[in-house]
Design a protein around this motif. Structure first.
Motif, PDB file in Angstrom:
ATOM      1  N   VAL A  65       0.877  -1.291   0.249  1.00  0.00           N
ATOM      2  CA  VAL A  65      -0.051   0.063  -0.088  1.00  0.00           C
ATOM      3  C   VAL A  65       0.836   1.238  -0.011  1.00  0.00           C
ATOM      4  N   GLN A  66       1.918   1.315   0.902  1.00  0.00           N
ATOM      5  CA  GLN A  66       2.576   2.485   0.881  1.00  0.00           C
ATOM      6  C   GLN A  66       3.437   2.734  -0.364  1.00  0.00           C
ATOM      7  N   GLU A  67       3.980   1.807  -1.092  1.00  0.00           N
ATOM      8  CA  GLU A  67       4.457   2.059  -2.290  1.00  0.00           C
ATOM      9  C   GLU A  67       3.662   2.372  -3.393  1.00  0.00           C
ATOM     10  N   ILE A  69       0.626   4.173  -2.891  1.00  0.00           N
ATOM     11  CA  ILE A  69       0.562   5.513  -2.561  1.00  0.00           C
ATOM     12  C   ILE A  69       1.763   6.574  -3.091  1.00  0.00           C
ATOM     13  N   GLU A  70       2.823   6.145  -2.790  1.00  0.00           N
ATOM     14  CA  GLU A  70       3.916   7.072  -3.066  1.00  0.00           C
ATOM     15  C   GLU A  70       4.059   7.122  -4.622  1.00  0.00           C
ATOM     16  N   LYS A  71       4.027   6.113  -5.280  1.00  0.00           N
ATOM     17  CA  LYS A  71       4.055   6.268  -6.967  1.00  0.00           C
ATOM     18  C   LYS A  71       2.890   6.658  -7.669  1.00  0.00           C
ATOM     19  N   TYR A  72       1.371   6.561  -6.961  1.00  0.00           N
ATOM     20  CA  TYR A  72       0.395   7.030  -7.446  1.00  0.00           C
ATOM     21  C   TYR A  72       0.385   8.600  -7.378  1.00  0.00           C
ATOM     22  N   GLU A  73       1.026   9.157  -6.145  1.00  0.00           N
ATOM     23  CA  GLU A  73       1.110  10.589  -6.130  1.00  0.00           C
ATOM     24  C   GLU A  73       2.290  10.995  -7.117  1.00  0.00           C
ATOM     25  N   GLN A  74       3.105  10.216  -7.743  1.00  0.00           N
ATOM     26  CA  GLN A  74       4.353  10.719  -8.547  1.00  0.00           C
ATOM     27  C   GLN A  74       3.624  10.645  -9.973  1.00  0.00           C
ATOM     28  N   GLY A  79      -2.392   6.475 -17.498  1.00  0.00           N
ATOM     29  CA  GLY A  79      -2.368   5.633 -18.781  1.00  0.00           C
ATOM     30  C   GLY A  79      -2.736   4.160 -18.577  1.00  0.00           C
ATOM     31  N   SER A  80      -2.633   3.769 -17.510  1.00  0.00           N
ATOM     32  CA  SER A  80      -2.742   2.247 -17.048  1.00  0.00           C
ATOM     33  C   SER A  80      -3.835   2.157 -16.113  1.00  0.00           C
ATOM     34  N   ASP A  81      -4.510   0.974 -16.124  1.00  0.00           N
ATOM     35  CA  ASP A  81      -5.510   0.243 -14.982  1.00  0.00           C
ATOM     36  C   ASP A  81      -4.384  -0.012 -13.794  1.00  0.00           C
ATOM     37  N   LEU A  82      -5.002   0.219 -12.557  1.00  0.00           N
ATOM     38  CA  LEU A  82      -4.159  -0.267 -11.327  1.00  0.00           C
ATOM     39  C   LEU A  82      -4.916  -1.153 -10.485  1.00  0.00           C
ATOM     40  N   GLN A  83      -4.193  -2.129 -10.077  1.00  0.00           N
ATOM     41  CA  GLN A  83      -4.906  -3.172  -9.135  1.00  0.00           C
ATOM     42  C   GLN A  83      -4.016  -3.344  -8.068  1.00  0.00           C
ATOM     43  N   PHE A  84      -4.693  -3.758  -6.657  1.00  0.00           N
ATOM     44  CA  PHE A  84      -3.769  -4.265  -5.785  1.00  0.00           C
ATOM     45  C   PHE A  84      -3.729  -5.792  -5.631  1.00  0.00           C
ATOM     46  N   ILE A  85      -2.515  -6.207  -5.559  1.00  0.00           N
ATOM     47  CA  ILE A  85      -2.310  -7.845  -5.773  1.00  0.00           C
ATOM     48  C   ILE A  85      -1.622  -8.292  -4.369  1.00  0.00           C
ATOM     49  N   GLY A  86      -1.088  -7.445  -3.440  1.00  0.00           N
ATOM     50  CA  GLY A  86      -0.556  -8.050  -2.331  1.00  0.00           C
ATOM     51  C   GLY A  86      -1.274  -8.356  -0.999  1.00  0.00           C
ATOM     52  N   THR A  87      -0.722  -8.620  -0.163  1.00  0.00           N
ATOM     53  CA  THR A  87      -1.162  -8.897   1.233  1.00  0.00           C
ATOM     54  C   THR A  87      -1.687  -7.577   1.776  1.00  0.00           C
ATOM     55  N   LEU A  88      -2.801  -7.566   2.175  1.00  0.00           N
ATOM     56  CA  LEU A  88      -3.728  -6.323   2.727  1.00  0.00           C
ATOM     57  C   LEU A  88      -4.156  -6.331   4.227  1.00  0.00           C
ATOM     58  N   GLN A  89      -3.852  -5.544   4.926  1.00  0.00           N
ATOM     59  CA  GLN A  89      -4.126  -5.644   6.110  1.00  0.00           C
ATOM     60  C   GLN A  89      -5.217  -4.496   6.315  1.00  0.00           C
ATOM     61  N   SER A  90      -6.348  -4.671   7.042  1.00  0.00           N
ATOM     62  CA  SER A  90      -7.583  -3.958   7.162  1.00  0.00           C
ATOM     63  C   SER A  90      -7.451  -2.489   7.307  1.00  0.00           C
ATOM     64  N   LYS A  94      -8.486   1.893   3.617  1.00  0.00           N
ATOM     65  CA  LYS A  94      -8.858   3.020   3.138  1.00  0.00           C
ATOM     66  C   LYS A  94      -8.072   3.625   2.213  1.00  0.00           C
ATOM     67  N   TYR A  95      -6.757   3.364   2.344  1.00  0.00           N
ATOM     68  CA  TYR A  95      -5.915   4.085   1.343  1.00  0.00           C
ATOM     69  C   TYR A  95      -6.073   3.793  -0.322  1.00  0.00           C
ATOM     70  N   LEU A  96      -6.578   2.667  -0.393  1.00  0.00           N
ATOM     71  CA  LEU A  96      -6.869   2.034  -1.912  1.00  0.00           C
ATOM     72  C   LEU A  96      -8.119   2.756  -2.455  1.00  0.00           C
ATOM     73  N   MET A  97      -8.928   2.993  -1.717  1.00  0.00           N
ATOM     74  CA  MET A  97     -10.338   3.176  -2.095  1.00  0.00           C
ATOM     75  C   MET A  97     -10.286   4.599  -3.307  1.00  0.00           C
TER      76      MET A  97
END
Length: 240
Positions: A65-67, A69-74, A79-90, A94-97
């Motif tokens: 998630v942290q990575e 967020i950092e790259k999203y802000e950069q 131009g690409s779809d973005l998905q989350f594929i890693g282990t996610l803590q509850s 909120k940071y992915l919404m």
């Protein structure tokens, strides 16, 4: 800064993976356009991600998630779809919404309910995949196959998530049959759930297969593959 040589190598790797996906799909009697390549972009900076998108990548998958967020802000994923594929803590949901189209790694009813709750706060309906621990490995999260039916019964009524399919990371292959056995089991689960026609559950996506085994996964029915090293090269873990 990436050099022109580095850009060229990345572009060639991406195109090689895309062609291998197309060949595997055709060999399985399927349309290559039906298989989505999600690039696992973990530990690759915004510049490298942007270079891959410029070379024709259409979907990125982040593990942390942290990575993300950092790259999203950069602007890394423009131009690409973005998905989350890693282990996610509850507490990180909120940071992915509003940032990711699909959360592939939903490993428990509790996590899915948390996603539904956060999505409601943001007036969203979040697409998710249920992660299956197909090898029943103690070190991995995810649903055991026999727990899926109850999970689907519990989650199907929730209106702010939409279950779009299944995802799995099989055990590392050591035998001659590689991961085919697990991929075949996943395909059967996918077919069985599709036949039951749960409300608010559509088995659209079967996400399985990575750099070492994505062609096997496609042969067994995968329509999302997650490839990192095959595109970006070996990750610099020693630099962590």
């Amino acid at each position: 800064m990436m050099t022109e040589t580095e850009r060229k190598i990345l572009e060639e790797r991406l195109h090689t993976v895309q062609e291998r996906i197309a060949q595997a799909a055709r060999a399985a009697g399927r349309n290559p356009s039906d298989v989505l390549l999600v690039a696992a972009t973990k530990m690759n900076d915004a510049e490298r991600v942007r270079a891959a998108i410029a070379a024709g990548l259409t979907a990125c998958g982040e593990n942390r998630v942290q990575e993300l967020i950092e790259k999203y802000e950069q602007g890394a994923y423009t131009g690409s779809d973005l998905q989350f594929i890693g282990t996610l803590q509850s507490n990180k949901v909120k940071y992915l919404m509003g940032k990711v189209s699909l959360i592939q790694s939903v490993s428990s009813v509790k996590l899915a309910e948390c996603i539904a709750k956060e999505a409601k706060k943001h007036n969203l309906c979040q697409d998710i995949l249920l992660e299956v621990n197909i090898g029943r490995e103690a070190a991995k999260s995810g649903f055991f196959a026999e727990a899926l039916a109850q999970a689907l019964e519990t989650l199907a009524p929730l209106q702010t998530i939409r279950i779009r399919g299944l995802m799995a990371i099989p055990p590392i292959s050591t035998g001659t049959d590689k991961s085919s056995r697990y991929f075949a089991e996943m395909r059967q689960l996918f077919v069985d759930i599709s036949a039951k026609k749960y409300d608010n559950v559509s088995m659209d996506y079967l996400s399985m297969g990575m750099t070492a085994d994505f062609e096997e996964a496609i042969a067994c029915g995968a329509n999302i593959v997650r490839v990192g090293t095959g595109i970006f090269g070996a990750r610099p873990y020693l630099q962590q």
